[in-house]
Design a protein around this motif. Sequence first.
Motif, PDB file in Angstrom:
ATOM      1  N   ILE A   1       2.516   0.084  -3.725  1.00 16.72           N
ATOM      2  CA  ILE A   1       3.874   0.634  -3.804  1.00 16.72           C
ATOM      3  C   ILE A   1       4.930  -0.417  -4.124  1.00 16.72           C
ATOM      4  N   HIS A   2       4.600  -1.701  -3.942  1.00 13.79           N
ATOM      5  CA  HIS A   2       5.584  -2.753  -4.199  1.00 13.79           C
ATOM      6  C   HIS A   2       5.494  -3.333  -5.605  1.00 13.79           C
ATOM      7  N   LYS A   3       4.684  -2.719  -6.449  1.00  9.68           N
ATOM      8  CA  LYS A   3       4.603  -3.174  -7.837  1.00  9.68           C
ATOM      9  C   LYS A   3       5.533  -2.345  -8.703  1.00  9.68           C
ATOM     10  N   GLY A   4       6.304  -3.038  -9.544  1.00  4.92           N
ATOM     11  CA  GLY A   4       7.170  -2.328 -10.478  1.00  4.92           C
ATOM     12  C   GLY A   4       6.382  -1.796 -11.660  1.00  4.92           C
ATOM     13  N   LYS A   5       7.040  -1.020 -12.487  1.00  7.43           N
ATOM     14  CA  LYS A   5       6.390  -0.456 -13.671  1.00  7.43           C
ATOM     15  C   LYS A   5       6.280  -1.531 -14.748  1.00  7.43           C
ATOM     16  N   PRO A   6       5.069  -1.803 -15.263  1.00 10.29           N
ATOM     17  CA  PRO A   6       4.899  -2.872 -16.256  1.00 10.29           C
ATOM     18  C   PRO A   6       5.416  -2.484 -17.632  1.00 10.29           C
ATOM     19  N   LEU A   7       5.568  -3.505 -18.489  1.00  9.12           N
ATOM     20  CA  LEU A   7       6.035  -3.274 -19.858  1.00  9.12           C
ATOM     21  C   LEU A   7       4.964  -2.630 -20.724  1.00  9.12           C
ATOM     22  N   GLY A   8       3.708  -2.759 -20.333  1.00  7.47           N
ATOM     23  CA  GLY A   8       2.598  -2.188 -21.089  1.00  7.47           C
ATOM     24  C   GLY A   8       1.315  -2.249 -20.287  1.00  7.47           C
ATOM     25  N   LYS A   9       0.208  -1.896 -20.940  1.00  6.61           N
ATOM     26  CA  LYS A   9      -1.077  -1.828 -20.240  1.00  6.61           C
ATOM     27  C   LYS A   9      -2.047  -2.932 -20.652  1.00  6.61           C
ATOM     28  N   GLY A  10      -1.592  -3.886 -21.450  1.00 10.26           N
ATOM     29  CA  GLY A  10      -2.471  -4.973 -21.876  1.00 10.26           C
ATOM     30  C   GLY A  10      -2.830  -5.893 -20.728  1.00 10.26           C
ATOM     31  N   SER A  11      -3.763  -6.828 -20.991  1.00 17.10           N
ATOM     32  CA  SER A  11      -4.249  -7.725 -19.942  1.00 17.10           C
ATOM     33  C   SER A  11      -3.143  -8.604 -19.382  1.00 17.10           C
ATOM     34  N   LEU A  12      -2.135  -8.950 -20.224  1.00 17.36           N
ATOM     35  CA  LEU A  12      -1.009  -9.756 -19.763  1.00 17.36           C
ATOM     36  C   LEU A  12       0.187  -8.891 -19.379  1.00 17.36           C
ATOM     37  N   LEU A  13       0.422  -7.830 -20.151  1.00 18.78           N
ATOM     38  CA  LEU A  13       1.582  -6.974 -19.908  1.00 18.78           C
ATOM     39  C   LEU A  13       1.507  -6.258 -18.568  1.00 18.78           C
ATOM     40  N   LYS A  14       0.300  -6.046 -18.060  1.00 19.24           N
ATOM     41  CA  LYS A  14       0.164  -5.320 -16.787  1.00 19.24           C
ATOM     42  C   LYS A  14       0.771  -6.090 -15.616  1.00 19.24           C
ATOM     43  N   TRP A  15       1.009  -7.407 -15.792  1.00 24.16           N
ATOM     44  CA  TRP A  15       1.600  -8.218 -14.724  1.00 24.16           C
ATOM     45  C   TRP A  15       3.116  -8.280 -14.815  1.00 24.16           C
ATOM     46  N   THR A  16       3.700  -7.605 -15.817  1.00 33.87           N
ATOM     47  CA  THR A  16       5.152  -7.631 -15.998  1.00 33.87           C
ATOM     48  C   THR A  16       5.813  -6.519 -15.181  1.00 33.87           C
ATOM     49  N   ASP A  17       7.139  -6.485 -15.202  1.00 39.76           N
ATOM     50  CA  ASP A  17       7.881  -5.514 -14.391  1.00 39.76           C
ATOM     51  C   ASP A  17       9.203  -5.226 -15.096  1.00 39.76           C
ATOM     52  N   LYS A  18       9.437  -3.970 -15.412  1.00 43.26           N
ATOM     53  CA  LYS A  18      10.687  -3.612 -16.088  1.00 43.26           C
ATOM     54  C   LYS A  18      11.620  -2.774 -15.215  1.00 43.26           C
ATOM     55  N   THR A  19      11.221  -2.483 -13.990  1.00 48.88           N
ATOM     56  CA  THR A  19      11.998  -1.577 -13.156  1.00 48.88           C
ATOM     57  C   THR A  19      12.794  -2.274 -12.050  1.00 48.88           C
ATOM     58  N   THR A  20      12.324  -3.421 -11.551  1.00 49.75           N
ATOM     59  CA  THR A  20      13.028  -4.102 -10.467  1.00 49.75           C
ATOM     60  C   THR A  20      14.376  -4.631 -10.958  1.00 49.75           C
ATOM     61  N   SER A  21      15.451  -4.335 -10.229  1.00 55.72           N
ATOM     62  CA  SER A  21      16.808  -4.732 -10.619  1.00 55.72           C
ATOM     63  C   SER A  21      16.929  -6.247 -10.709  1.00 55.72           C
ATOM     64  N   ARG A  22      17.372  -6.730 -11.864  1.00 56.52           N
ATOM     65  CA  ARG A  22      17.552  -8.179 -12.056  1.00 56.52           C
ATOM     66  C   ARG A  22      18.754  -8.685 -11.262  1.00 56.52           C
ATOM     67  N   TRP A  23      19.839  -7.913 -11.223  1.00 53.63           N
ATOM     68  CA  TRP A  23      21.017  -8.365 -10.494  1.00 53.63           C
ATOM     69  C   TRP A  23      20.723  -8.478  -9.002  1.00 53.63           C
ATOM     70  N   GLU A  24      20.104  -7.438  -8.430  1.00 54.75           N
ATOM     71  CA  GLU A  24      19.753  -7.477  -7.008  1.00 54.75           C
ATOM     72  C   GLU A  24      18.747  -8.593  -6.727  1.00 54.75           C
TER      73      GLU A  24
END
Length: 453
Positions: free
Chosen positions: A279-302
């Motif tokens: 539940i603490h993982k944000g939504k990734p930018l894609g489903k690739g082997s590297l993209l799955k570790w990214t996060d596009k949903t967590t607020s950058r300002w916060e």
Amino acid sequence: MRLRREEWILGLAVVLLLIILNGMLIAKYHALLSVVSEDYGKILSYNYQLSGFDATTYSILTEWGMKYEVLRHPLLPYLMYLPYQLNQLLIAMTGANTALYIAAAIILCFAFLTTVCLFRILRELVGIGKGDAILLTVFFFSMAYVLVTYIATDHFGISLFLILLSLYLIGKAWKEGRVLKTWQSALLLFLTAGVTLTNGAKVYAAELVARGKGFFQWRYFLVVVGCGLLTIGMGLWEERVYVYPKEQAEKQYFKEHKAEMVAKARENHQRYKRAPWVIHKGKPLGKGSLLKWTDKTTSRWETLKENVFGEPILLHEEHVLDDILKSYRPVLLSYHSPLNYVIEGLIVLLLLAGICCGFRQRLLWMCLLGILPDAILHLGLGFAINEIYIMSAHWIYVIPIAIAFLLVRVKGRWLFGVRSLIAMLTVYLLIHNIGLLIHWMQQPVVSIGFWFD
């Protein structure tokens, strides 16, 4: 390099504080982690919680192998081989696993060296007085995740020393009107990137600023870039030799037991869908082997407010050192007291003022250019953004170095005012952070074994 009297005193004072905190950590985990057991890795994964730091060092000191992520830390397993042998000798002599004590001794040595490196950067390269350099060094070690870095067993304490050593050696050479010899630069890169691959970019950045166009002189460029490729190749070789066979064995086992494994995967999906690491993982930018570790949903300002210039400097009062992948600590926490935001704001203002004052200084640009890849990786792509505070060792040294340039520029009453502000901030941070750390040390260990029983 001979250590001066003030360096010994300052370094030992910092180490004394950290000995107390490391001793409390050892007391907290001694009963669980001083055992000799075939299930030691499971004991670690179930019981060790210190923010998001890994206990891989304890594991590799107990049973040596490629336990770190070899692509990111290709040299680190080999640096732990002799300490592993020492632990085996002590196990044979005492019947107890001494990994806790050996790991603490290692991290304390690097804490001392880090103190000396930072002091010399402030004193010799920035050019502030002895008293100001001591003040800023103590200020640095009053920050929450500088203290935690030198309590945790992870690689960050080693990385922080190597980054500061690189800045010191490259900056000192530039100040003396020379550059490092090519083999020295290559060795520095190999050590720094070998411990943490992405930190190699900091050596490249520092050398680029120091050398200018000379960085692209073909002999130097080929050797140093070749050294970087060699480090990457080392990680790829280790993955091929040590990791790939295990992955293939797991795939083969899955093929041979496909129905059983699919059923288990479905069961685990239902069982763990409310687990912290899900539940603490944000939504990734894609489903690739590297993209799955990214996060596009967590607020950058916060994230900037709470987990970049918040938690690394001032621990939040709730969920102290909870691991978001093992507990229900929210990814983003707020402070109870508005005073903590005032403290955070003052430190950010000092940082910005220091950057303005040192804008034309090459040393500052070595620092800023070096942390640019971290900003892109963590804040841009969102890699590990949910626990970005544990990465603080890779950038937080910029704060005291930038503030040092402010101290160089201001005079008279302004200088007295800035010094007084730094001293008050240091006292507040020490009381706040050490108080919360000691309280956490006294709490019982919380196991996550119930998820798997």
